[in-house]
Scaffold this motif. Structure first.
Motif, mmCIF file in Angstrom:
data_model
loop_
_atom_site.group_PDB
_atom_site.id
_atom_site.type_symbol
_atom_site.label_atom_id
_atom_site.label_comp_id
_atom_site.label_asym_id
_atom_site.label_seq_id
_atom_site.Cartn_x
_atom_site.Cartn_y
_atom_site.Cartn_z
ATOM 1 N N TYR A 7 -9.165 -6.073 10.985
ATOM 2 C CA TYR A 7 -9.109 -5.454 9.660
ATOM 3 C C TYR A 7 -9.772 -4.079 9.655
ATOM 4 C CZ TYR A 7 -13.886 -7.258 9.230
ATOM 5 O OH TYR A 7 -15.206 -7.541 9.437
ATOM 6 N N GLN A 8 -10.770 -3.873 10.569
ATOM 7 C CA GLN A 8 -11.413 -2.553 10.613
ATOM 8 C C GLN A 8 -10.410 -1.449 10.949
ATOM 9 O OE1 GLN A 8 -12.648 -5.211 12.360
ATOM 10 N NE2 GLN A 8 -14.891 -5.305 12.186
ATOM 11 N N GLY A 9 -9.469 -1.760 11.867
ATOM 12 C CA GLY A 9 -8.452 -0.784 12.243
ATOM 13 C C GLY A 9 -7.581 -0.387 11.070
ATOM 14 N N LEU A 10 -7.207 -1.390 10.271
ATOM 15 C CA LEU A 10 -6.379 -1.112 9.096
ATOM 16 C C LEU A 10 -7.135 -0.250 8.095
ATOM 17 C CD1 LEU A 10 -3.904 -1.452 7.305
ATOM 18 C CD2 LEU A 10 -4.876 -3.634 6.509
ATOM 19 N N ASP A 50 -7.314 3.337 9.255
ATOM 20 C CA ASP A 50 -6.017 4.011 9.077
ATOM 21 C C ASP A 50 -5.810 4.396 7.614
ATOM 22 O OD1 ASP A 50 -5.465 3.765 11.752
ATOM 23 O OD2 ASP A 50 -4.194 1.977 11.520
ATOM 24 N N MET A 51 -6.196 3.494 6.714
ATOM 25 C CA MET A 51 -6.007 3.766 5.291
ATOM 26 C C MET A 51 -6.902 4.914 4.834
ATOM 27 S SD MET A 51 -5.618 -0.138 3.805
ATOM 28 C CE MET A 51 -5.051 0.353 2.175
ATOM 29 N N ARG A 52 -8.082 5.017 5.410
ATOM 30 C CA ARG A 52 -8.976 6.135 5.053
ATOM 31 C C ARG A 52 -8.399 7.454 5.549
ATOM 32 N NH1 ARG A 52 -13.152 2.109 7.005
ATOM 33 N NH2 ARG A 52 -13.944 1.146 5.083
ATOM 34 N N GLU A 53 -7.830 7.434 6.746
ATOM 35 C CA GLU A 53 -7.224 8.652 7.295
ATOM 36 C C GLU A 53 -6.012 9.077 6.478
ATOM 37 O OE1 GLU A 53 -6.323 8.112 11.386
ATOM 38 O OE2 GLU A 53 -8.425 7.902 12.001
ATOM 39 N N ASN A 54 -5.301 8.101 5.901
ATOM 40 C CA ASN A 54 -4.108 8.390 5.102
ATOM 41 C C ASN A 54 -4.431 8.575 3.616
ATOM 42 O OD1 ASN A 54 -2.461 8.171 7.388
ATOM 43 N ND2 ASN A 54 -2.227 5.950 7.116
ATOM 44 N N LYS A 93 -4.117 -7.506 1.830
ATOM 45 C CA LYS A 93 -3.950 -8.930 2.150
ATOM 46 C C LYS A 93 -2.577 -9.203 2.737
ATOM 47 C CE LYS A 93 -5.320 -10.507 -1.901
ATOM 48 N NZ LYS A 93 -5.646 -11.498 -2.961
ATOM 49 N N LYS A 94 -1.555 -8.577 2.176
ATOM 50 C CA LYS A 94 -0.202 -8.779 2.683
ATOM 51 C C LYS A 94 -0.053 -8.224 4.092
ATOM 52 C CE LYS A 94 2.107 -8.782 -1.817
ATOM 53 N NZ LYS A 94 3.049 -8.083 -2.728
ATOM 54 N N ARG A 95 -0.644 -7.075 4.356
ATOM 55 C CA ARG A 95 -0.525 -6.437 5.686
ATOM 56 C C ARG A 95 -1.281 -7.173 6.764
ATOM 57 N NH1 ARG A 95 -1.369 -0.059 4.401
ATOM 58 N NH2 ARG A 95 -1.132 0.107 6.680
#
Length: 280
Positions: free
Chosen positions: A247-250, A253-257, A276-278
């Motif tokens: 989950y840390q990777g996700l 990525d969301m912070r970068e985007n 949760k879905k991802r």
């Protein structure tokens, strides 16, 4: 959070002497009116309190007041006792009774230990030798338990006693007390080793939990969580951790985007559902 510590409390120097050698404990300079010894990495601290309930209670209170004691620490009361057993018999106490008041205390024995167990009665004076089958007698255990319980739980205290005599009719010497302890050095060393490993594991677990709580707090702030949603986030993090989900990777990525942090609680709720879905 400090390093895990095992505190060993003995009443008399002859009881402590074999332990000082075995665990390579050196005298510590302290302003306390008690002899305090430590090993090199300060994971083991031995205190000689003196005999009797008052001395034992004062010793525990003074040492814990000075150094502190917490969730990653353990109290181990080791010493000789009177009983009807054979000289040198060693027991882990599963029940402690204070003779004066009749109050009883039950240390939680959570670890496999391989030792015989027995009840011990803490007497105000030297035991008179009256026959009480299967029961040990000392002058400190109840006081050590009561004082220690201000800092530690029942699962963080152990009481190991070695039979040295049959009561008031026997004359005790320092050599007799020391010999009783020496007979059991191997078992004592093993028990302390088991405690050390368990405390280290508990400390590592606490560090992991603390890290995850700090991480959860950051995510909750980024999602603008309500109290209800915060509880759900923490529960999900625990599940993802146990399941090995990255989950840390996700989140990175969301912070970068620029998907995190969110603008408000409404967006945060929507983003949490997406997360949760991802991660399913």
């Amino acid at each position: 959070m400090g390093m895990c510590m095992i505190y060993i409390f003995t009443a008399l120097y002859p009881e402590a002497k074999p332990l000082l050698r075995t665990f390579s404990l050196k005298r510590s300079e302290t302003e306390l009116p008690f002899e305090v010894y430590e090993n090199k990495d300060r994971s083991l601290r031995l205190v000689i309190t003196g005999a009797g309930m008052n001395a034992a209670a004062c010793g525990v209170s003074a040492v814990f007041g000075r150094y502190g004691a917490g969730e990653t620490d353990h109290l181990l009361n080791v010493g000789t006792c009177a009983g009807n057993g054979t000289f040198g018999d060693m027991y882990l106490c599963n029940k402690i009774t204070e003779r004066n008041t009749g109050h009883t205390y039950y240390p939680d024995i959570l670890y496999r230990h391989g030792l015989r167990e027995a009840e011990i009665i803490t007497e105000p004076t030297v035991w008179n030798g009256e026959k009480e089958k299967g029961v040990l007698h000392d002058m400190e255990a109840a006081a050590v338990y009561q004082a220690g319980s201000f800092w530690l739980g029942p699962h963080q205290m152990s009481f190991i006693k070695v039979v040295s005599d049959g009561g008031i009719s026997e004359r005790m010497t320092s050599q007799v007390l020391e010999r009783a302890m020496e007979i059991n050095l191997g078992l004592l060393e093993t028990y302390v080793g088991v405690l050390s490993r368990i405390l280290e594991q508990n400390e590592e677990q606490e560090k992991r939990e603390q890290y995850h709580m700090e991480e959860a707090e950051q995510i909750c702030q980024e999602l603008h969580c309500s109290q209800t949603m915060r509880a759900a986030v923490i529960q999900c993090l625990k599940y993802w951790t146990l399941a090995g989900v990255d989950y840390q990777g996700l989140f990175n990525d969301m912070r970068e985007n620029n998907e995190l942090p969110c603008r408000d609680r409404r967006e945060g709720k929507k983003r949490f559902e997406e997360i949760k879905k991802r991660l399913l």
